[in-house]
Scaffold this motif. Structure first.
Motif, PDB file in Angstrom:
ATOM      1  N   ARG A 143      41.173  34.140  52.402  1.00  0.00           N
ATOM      2  CA  ARG A 143      41.691  32.824  52.012  1.00  0.00           C
ATOM      3  C   ARG A 143      42.891  32.465  52.860  1.00  0.00           C
TER       4      ARG A 143
ATOM      5  N   SER B 153      47.184  24.661  46.104  1.00  0.00           N
ATOM      6  CA  SER B 153      46.272  25.120  47.147  1.00  0.00           C
ATOM      7  C   SER B 153      45.718  26.497  46.804  1.00  0.00           C
TER       8      SER B 153
ATOM      9  N   THR C  78      45.884  20.343  50.453  1.00  0.00           N
ATOM     10  CA  THR C  78      46.286  19.387  49.419  1.00  0.00           C
ATOM     11  C   THR C  78      46.814  18.130  50.098  1.00  0.00           C
TER      12      THR C  78
ATOM     13  N   ASP D 224      45.662  29.403  52.380  1.00  0.00           N
ATOM     14  CA  ASP D 224      46.106  28.279  51.555  1.00  0.00           C
ATOM     15  C   ASP D 224      47.156  27.488  52.335  1.00  0.00           C
TER      16      ASP D 224
ATOM     17  N   LEU E  79      37.883  30.889  53.054  1.00  0.00           N
ATOM     18  CA  LEU E  79      38.228  29.754  52.199  1.00  0.00           C
ATOM     19  C   LEU E  79      39.544  29.184  52.709  1.00  0.00           C
TER      20      LEU E  79
ATOM     21  N   SER F 219      32.476  21.784  52.173  1.00  0.00           N
ATOM     22  CA  SER F 219      33.774  21.488  51.559  1.00  0.00           C
ATOM     23  C   SER F 219      33.603  21.141  50.091  1.00  0.00           C
TER      24      SER F 219
ATOM     25  N   ARG G 244      43.220  26.235  43.936  1.00  0.00           N
ATOM     26  CA  ARG G 244      41.942  25.682  44.391  1.00  0.00           C
ATOM     27  C   ARG G 244      41.100  26.740  45.091  1.00  0.00           C
ATOM     28  N   SER G 245      41.707  27.506  45.977  1.00  0.00           N
ATOM     29  CA  SER G 245      40.920  28.521  46.687  1.00  0.00           C
ATOM     30  C   SER G 245      40.468  29.621  45.721  1.00  0.00           C
TER      31      SER G 245
ATOM     32  N   ARG H 291      40.926  19.540  49.256  1.00  0.00           N
ATOM     33  CA  ARG H 291      39.664  20.250  49.395  1.00  0.00           C
ATOM     34  C   ARG H 291      39.880  21.723  49.728  1.00  0.00           C
ATOM     35  N   VAL H 292      38.777  22.443  49.566  1.00  0.00           N
ATOM     36  CA  VAL H 292      38.668  23.813  50.076  1.00  0.00           C
ATOM     37  C   VAL H 292      37.449  23.827  50.989  1.00  0.00           C
TER      38      VAL H 292
ATOM     39  N   TYR I  91      42.564  21.620  40.129  1.00  0.00           N
ATOM     40  CA  TYR I  91      41.879  22.720  40.793  1.00  0.00           C
ATOM     41  C   TYR I  91      40.560  23.039  40.084  1.00  0.00           C
TER      42      TYR I  91
ATOM     43  N   SER J  39      42.153  26.168  52.087  1.00  0.00           N
ATOM     44  CA  SER J  39      42.472  25.123  51.101  1.00  0.00           C
ATOM     45  C   SER J  39      43.596  24.214  51.599  1.00  0.00           C
TER      46      SER J  39
END
Length: 138
Positions: A105, A82, A69, A107, A65, A30, A85-86, A128-129, A38, A67
């Motif tokens: 991904r 989100s 929040t 999100d 991935l 993570s 971030r990814s 986190r991602v 981000y 993500s």
């Protein structure tokens, strides 16, 4: 008729065992973010790249991935955050010559929180991602 039922049961058990094996074979890490950010700090960048380099036969994995929040800022803002971030994590993963088609991904934004958003610590953990590697079964 009994043979058909037995075959269906055996097939179902086989699929269940394979699904359980896949989840135990996953490798995960993570990346955590500050509130509303981000940007990936240099320590986590190096940790992620080192982690990816340490995995033998990385080309035999798919990269997912996921993500998340915290809820601060509302739904629309957190969907955007989100995604950002990814994308930041994806850019690092691509530096390791992992083909784009092996990266997916999801999100989540503020939806489907794993940790409680009722505490400060929970909100920190939700920023986190998750980088999850699944082996490609040939």
């Amino acid at each position: 008729m009994m043979i058909r039922i037995a075959i269906v049961v055996l097939f179902s058990l086989s699929v269940t065992v394979r699904a359980q094996q896949q989840t135990t074979d996953e490798i995960r890490m993570s990346i955590y973010f500050g509130g509303g950010s981000y940007d990936i700090d240099s320590f986590q960048q190096q940790s992620l790249l080192h982690w990816l380099d340490s995995i033998p036969n990385i080309d035999r994995y798919e990269v997912h991935l996921i993500s998340h929040t915290d809820p601060i800022g509302g739904k629309r803002y957190n969907e955007w955050l989100s995604k950002m971030r990814s994308e930041s994590v994806e850019q690092l993963v691509l530096q390791r010559n992992i083909p784009q088609h092996k990266i997916s991904r999801k999100d989540w934004g503020l939806d489907d929180a794993v940790y409680s958003n009722q505490t400060y610590r929970g909100m920190q953990m939700n920023r986190r991602v998750d980088v999850i590697l699944y082996p490609i079964v040939f």
